[in-house]
Motif scaffolding. Structure first.
Motif, short mmCIF file in Angstrom:
data_model
loop_
_atom_site.label_atom_id
_atom_site.label_comp_id
_atom_site.label_asym_id
_atom_site.label_seq_id
_atom_site.Cartn_x
_atom_site.Cartn_y
_atom_site.Cartn_z
N VAL A 125 20.28 2.11 18.10
CA VAL A 125 18.88 1.64 17.48
C VAL A 125 18.40 2.54 16.52
CG1 VAL A 125 16.31 1.37 18.24
CG2 VAL A 125 18.16 0.68 20.01
N VAL A 126 17.91 1.62 15.32
CA VAL A 126 17.62 2.67 14.08
C VAL A 126 16.12 2.54 14.19
CG1 VAL A 126 17.41 2.43 11.52
CG2 VAL A 126 19.49 1.80 12.78
N LYS A 144 0.93 -1.22 0.04
CA LYS A 144 0.15 -0.18 0.01
C LYS A 144 0.62 1.32 0.05
CE LYS A 144 -3.96 -2.19 2.45
NZ LYS A 144 -4.86 -2.28 3.71
N THR A 145 2.03 1.15 -0.11
CA THR A 145 2.86 2.55 0.24
C THR A 145 4.05 2.41 -0.78
OG1 THR A 145 4.78 1.48 1.42
CG2 THR A 145 2.87 2.27 2.73
N SER A 146 4.69 3.52 -1.01
CA SER A 146 5.77 3.77 -1.93
C SER A 146 7.05 2.77 -1.50
CB SER A 146 6.20 5.01 -2.08
OG SER A 146 5.16 5.90 -2.78
N ALA A 164 24.53 -6.74 5.72
CA ALA A 164 25.90 -5.83 5.65
C ALA A 164 25.52 -4.33 5.13
CB ALA A 164 26.44 -6.31 4.35
N GLY A 165 24.37 -3.99 5.04
CA GLY A 165 24.06 -2.59 4.87
C GLY A 165 22.82 -2.23 5.43
N LEU A 166 22.43 -0.97 5.18
CA LEU A 166 21.39 -0.37 5.94
C LEU A 166 19.92 -0.40 4.86
CD1 LEU A 166 20.17 0.23 8.67
CD2 LEU A 166 20.91 2.79 7.95
N ALA A 167 20.42 -0.19 3.60
CA ALA A 167 19.31 -0.15 2.59
C ALA A 167 19.61 -1.08 1.44
CB ALA A 167 19.30 1.24 2.16
N GLY A 168 18.38 -1.51 0.92
CA GLY A 168 18.54 -2.35 -0.42
C GLY A 168 19.28 -3.55 -0.16
N GLY A 183 11.44 5.80 2.48
CA GLY A 183 11.76 6.77 3.58
C GLY A 183 12.22 6.08 4.85
N THR A 184 12.30 4.81 4.69
CA THR A 184 12.74 4.13 6.21
C THR A 184 14.19 3.40 5.78
OG1 THR A 184 11.91 1.64 5.40
CG2 THR A 184 10.40 3.21 6.40
N ALA A 185 14.78 3.23 6.72
CA ALA A 185 16.25 2.66 6.53
C ALA A 185 16.23 1.15 6.55
CB ALA A 185 17.07 3.09 7.59
#
Lengths: 112, 114
Positions: free
Chosen positions: B54-55, A26-28, B96-100, A95-97
């Motif tokens: 904490v993220v 439901k989100t991007s 290993a990383g934070l995104a993707g 927008g989230t990590a």
């Protein structure tokens, strides 16, 4: 709820057939991933598709992503008994990590 | 390469008791996650660490759950006091990383609260 929805909830096919599972959200998103879970190997990453990609292949797996419809599909070709497992989509909301939100899962049964 | 290690694999406790789970991520992975998976559902993120910070802990029931990641490596998740609805599999994952990037999951701890 922000949880992704998967369809069907359960799928039973014979070995050699193709299996298709769908995921809606439901989100991007930044990206969407598919995971497999069985009792033997736990939760295992299968494939990741980024929001600017439309299709991706990995062996017998084919994933498509339609961000305009907020949906993705996972196709397993020439299924094997060893493919019996639950399959989850998980999306990384924009927008989230790297916070993954998992779908409800599709239970796949492949019979001989 | 060793995978994500978790212990114990199974735990049975009575309601109102306390319990702790331990996780050792893949060497070099800076990001660590704890998920709760209730039977028949997908995993739900409880808390995410980047190194020892904490993220995201927005879905952690902080009145009874706590987690720490000392020295940015191992992590423990504690429940005190436990409720019947805490019965679930608790999964630890690292990346290993934070995104993707893909996440690597441990075998989980199956908690039964009676």
């Amino acid at each position: 709820s922000q949880q992704g929805e998967e369809d069907p909830q359960a799928l039973s096919i014979q070995e050699g057939e193709n299996a298709t599972m769908n995921c809606s959200y439901k989100t991007s998103i930044n990206n969407l991933q598919w995971y497999r879970q069985n009792s033997g190997r736990g939760l295992v990453h299968l494939i990741l598709i980024r929001s600017n990609e439309r299709e991706k292949h990995s062996g017998r797996l084919r994933v498509t992503l339609d961000t305009s419809k907020k949906s993705s599909s996972l196709l397993i070709t020439a299924s094997r008994a060893a493919d019996t497992a639950s399959y989850f989509c998980a999306y990384d909301r924009a927008g989230t990590a790297s916070k993954l939100t998992f779908g409800t899962g599709t239970r796949l049964q492949v019979t001989l | 390469e060793a995978g994500v290690a978790q212990s114990p694999r199974y735990k049975i406790i009575e309601k109102r008791q306390s319990v702790a789970f331990w996780c050792n991520p893949i060497s070099g992975h800076a990001t660590l996650y704890w998920y709760q998976q209730i039977l028949g559902q997908g995993p739900k993120l409880l808390i995410q660490f980047q190194n020892n910070g904490v993220v995201d802990d927005s879905q952690l029931p902080k009145d009874r759950f706590s987690a720490e990641r000392l020295k940015g490596v191992d992590s423990t998740l504690k429940i005190q006091p436990a409720k019947l609805e805490d019965s679930a599999v608790y999964l630890c994952a690292s990346s290993a990383g934070l995104a993707g990037v893909e996440q690597y999951f441990g075998p989980g701890t199956r908690l039964t609260v009676t």
